[in-house]
Design an enzyme around this catalytic site. Structure first.
Site, mmCIF file in Angstrom:
data_model
loop_
_atom_site.group_PDB
_atom_site.id
_atom_site.type_symbol
_atom_site.label_atom_id
_atom_site.label_comp_id
_atom_site.label_asym_id
_atom_site.label_seq_id
_atom_site.Cartn_x
_atom_site.Cartn_y
_atom_site.Cartn_z
ATOM 1 C CB SER A 119 45.335 -86.936 40.061
ATOM 2 O OG SER A 119 45.815 -87.553 38.924
ATOM 3 C CG HIS A 140 50.124 -84.058 40.140
ATOM 4 N ND1 HIS A 140 49.083 -83.193 40.383
ATOM 5 C CD2 HIS A 140 49.656 -84.931 39.213
ATOM 6 C CE1 HIS A 140 48.041 -83.534 39.646
ATOM 7 N NE2 HIS A 140 48.368 -84.588 38.928
ATOM 8 C CD GLU A 152 49.304 -79.518 41.917
ATOM 9 O OE1 GLU A 152 48.616 -78.609 42.400
ATOM 10 O OE2 GLU A 152 48.858 -80.672 41.734
ATOM 11 C CG ASN A 190 43.158 -82.841 39.802
ATOM 12 O OD1 ASN A 190 42.679 -82.480 38.733
ATOM 13 N ND2 ASN A 190 44.180 -83.672 39.878
HETATM 14 P P1 NAD Z 1 47.188 -95.460 32.793
HETATM 15 O O1 NAD Z 1 46.030 -96.350 33.023
HETATM 16 O O2 NAD Z 1 47.424 -94.892 31.425
HETATM 17 O O3 NAD Z 1 48.546 -96.221 33.207
HETATM 18 C C1 NAD Z 1 48.693 -96.912 34.421
HETATM 19 C C2 NAD Z 1 49.670 -98.063 34.175
HETATM 20 O O4 NAD Z 1 49.984 -98.645 35.440
HETATM 21 C C3 NAD Z 1 49.089 -99.171 33.280
HETATM 22 O O5 NAD Z 1 49.966 -99.403 32.194
HETATM 23 C C4 NAD Z 1 49.013 -100.365 34.227
HETATM 24 O O6 NAD Z 1 49.276 -101.608 33.595
HETATM 25 C C5 NAD Z 1 50.119 -100.019 35.217
HETATM 26 N N1 NAD Z 1 49.989 -100.737 36.484
HETATM 27 C C6 NAD Z 1 48.868 -100.951 37.218
HETATM 28 N N2 NAD Z 1 49.178 -101.657 38.333
HETATM 29 C C7 NAD Z 1 50.518 -101.891 38.281
HETATM 30 C C8 NAD Z 1 51.423 -102.566 39.137
HETATM 31 N N3 NAD Z 1 51.013 -103.136 40.258
HETATM 32 N N4 NAD Z 1 52.729 -102.605 38.790
HETATM 33 C C9 NAD Z 1 53.158 -102.024 37.642
HETATM 34 N N5 NAD Z 1 52.353 -101.363 36.805
HETATM 35 C C10 NAD Z 1 51.036 -101.309 37.109
HETATM 36 O O7 NAD Z 1 47.069 -94.302 33.893
HETATM 37 P P2 NAD Z 1 47.712 -92.836 33.862
HETATM 38 O O8 NAD Z 1 46.735 -91.902 33.232
HETATM 39 O O9 NAD Z 1 49.115 -92.927 33.345
HETATM 40 O O10 NAD Z 1 47.722 -92.492 35.418
HETATM 41 C C11 NAD Z 1 48.756 -92.934 36.267
HETATM 42 C C12 NAD Z 1 48.783 -92.036 37.496
HETATM 43 O O11 NAD Z 1 49.041 -90.684 37.077
HETATM 44 C C13 NAD Z 1 47.475 -91.992 38.300
HETATM 45 O O12 NAD Z 1 47.790 -91.876 39.651
HETATM 46 C C14 NAD Z 1 46.794 -90.732 37.781
HETATM 47 O O13 NAD Z 1 45.904 -90.179 38.708
HETATM 48 C C15 NAD Z 1 48.012 -89.828 37.586
HETATM 49 N N6 NAD Z 1 47.816 -88.728 36.637
HETATM 50 C C16 NAD Z 1 47.106 -88.920 35.476
HETATM 51 C C17 NAD Z 1 46.946 -87.842 34.586
HETATM 52 C C18 NAD Z 1 46.176 -88.016 33.297
HETATM 53 O O14 NAD Z 1 45.717 -87.007 32.722
HETATM 54 N N7 NAD Z 1 46.018 -89.221 32.782
HETATM 55 C C19 NAD Z 1 47.496 -86.588 34.894
HETATM 56 C C20 NAD Z 1 48.251 -86.441 36.069
HETATM 57 C C21 NAD Z 1 48.388 -87.518 36.940
#
Ligand code: NAD
Length: 285
Positions: A119, A140, A152, A190
């Site tokens: 993000s 993104h 994005e 963001n």
């Molecule tokens: P989340 O916590 O729901 O999921 C992250 C997953 O990654 C978890 O299941 C975790 O076990 C896994 N993980 C962590 N370390 C790992 C590794 N070394 N190998 C394999 N898997 C691993 O988080 P999310 O909300 O899905 O966010 C993920 C990314 O997307 C982040 O960079 C976040 O900034 C971005 N993002 C989130 C949103 C949102 O609204 N949640 C929106 C856009 C972008």
């Protein structure tokens, strides 16, 4: 390069959503997370999402079955060895992501592309961890992925035009609209959204209005579907704080300083919906 096989690292909120839209649109996906339970939960969420599409008449039962047959799950990163592109969607921390890209670098083909769903973290910095910065881009997606139209597309300083074109092609063929933005902290989404949320927290802290008042003004006066404080609760206050810190540290400009009340709420474990309490209470009665 024609992209058919996609590896996704992280089966959480975003990873499973990205996998869902890709298998639904003809791609084969290998979805990876650290435990069987986590990849299993991701696959279940995908299955439920596709079932909703069938209920609403957007997909036939046969298409759902075909989409599911294109999904494989794994806890072994080496199962991503033959992917055409690996998309990282793990926790928003530079070191966690860097470690994922080091592992991918060790197992993936040299011609494979890498993408991050970060993000806010610098794509150029993440690409620098790998030996293929020309083949690295930000992709993104937005939450919930099956619903939100935008992707994005963020080229790093050394990203090749073919990589950007491939990233745009993936977004388009997944039914999304790609918008290209340069690699600056918070990109566009963001950089605009988080300071608004942060300012809403300042207004609350200063007693300008109640949480309902702040949100009500933005919904009724600006036609926002959700108020900034409700939205912060949905996103997660820890995530909002992390992104504000990336903006503050990235621009060295005090206008991005995180609101002390936001910091205090995160310290107290009030993270929004996911912890049951944020600016509003979500505890089940
Ligand atoms: P989340 O916590 O729901 O999921 C992250 C997953 O990654 C978890 O299941 C975790 O076990 C896994 N993980 C962590 N370390 C790992 C590794 N070394 N190998 C394999 N898997 C691993 O988080 P999310 O909300 O899905 O966010 C993920 C990314 O997307 C982040 O960079 C976040 O900034 C971005 N993002 C989130 C949103 C949102 O609204 N949640 C929106 C856009 C972008």
């Amino acid at each position: 390069m024609t992209i058919r096989l996609v590896g996704i690292v992280g089966a959480g909120t975003m990873g499973h959503g990205i996998a869902q839209v890709l298998v639904r649109n003809g791609y084969s996906v290998v979805l990876h997370d650290t435990t069987q339970e986590l990849v299993g939960r991701g696959a279940e969420r995908i299955s439920r999402g596709l079932a909703r599409d069938v209920e609403k008449g957007r997909l036939t039962a046969e298409e759902k079955q075909q989409a599911e047959s294109r999904l494989k799950t794994t806890v072994e990163i080496s199962d991503l060895a033959s992917v055409d592109i690996a998309i990282e969607a793990v926790t928003e921390e530079f070191e966690v992501k860097a470690e994922v890209f080091r592992s991918l670098e060790a197992v993936c083909r040299p011609e494979a592309l890498f993408a991050s769903n970060t993000s806010s973290i610098s794509i150029t910095r993440l690409a620098g961890v790998t030996k293929r910065p020309a083949q690295f881009a930000g992709l993104h997606f937005f939450n919930p992925v099956p619903v939100m139209k935008l992707v994005e597309i963020v080229p790093g300083l050394d990203t090749a035009e073919e990589t950007v074109a491939a990233a745009e092609q993936i977004a388009t063929s997944a039914g999304k609209t790609p918008i290209r933005v340069r690699d600056f902290p918070g990109f566009i989404s963001n950089r605009l959204l988080m300071p608004m949320i942060n300012e809403a927290v300042y207004a609350l802290m200063e007693g300008v209005a109640s949480a309902e008042g702040v949100d009500g003004v933005m919904k009724l006066g600006m036609n926002h579907p959700m108020g900034p404080l409700e939205l912060a609760d949905l996103i997660g206050l820890d995530v909002c704080l992390d992104i504000m810190k990336v903006l503050y540290e990235g621009f060295h400009d005090s206008k991005y300083r995180p609101c002390p009340l936001l910091e205090k709420m995160v310290e107290a474990g009030r993270l929004g919906r996911k912890s049951g309490k944020g600016f509003y209470n979500y505890a089940k009665a």
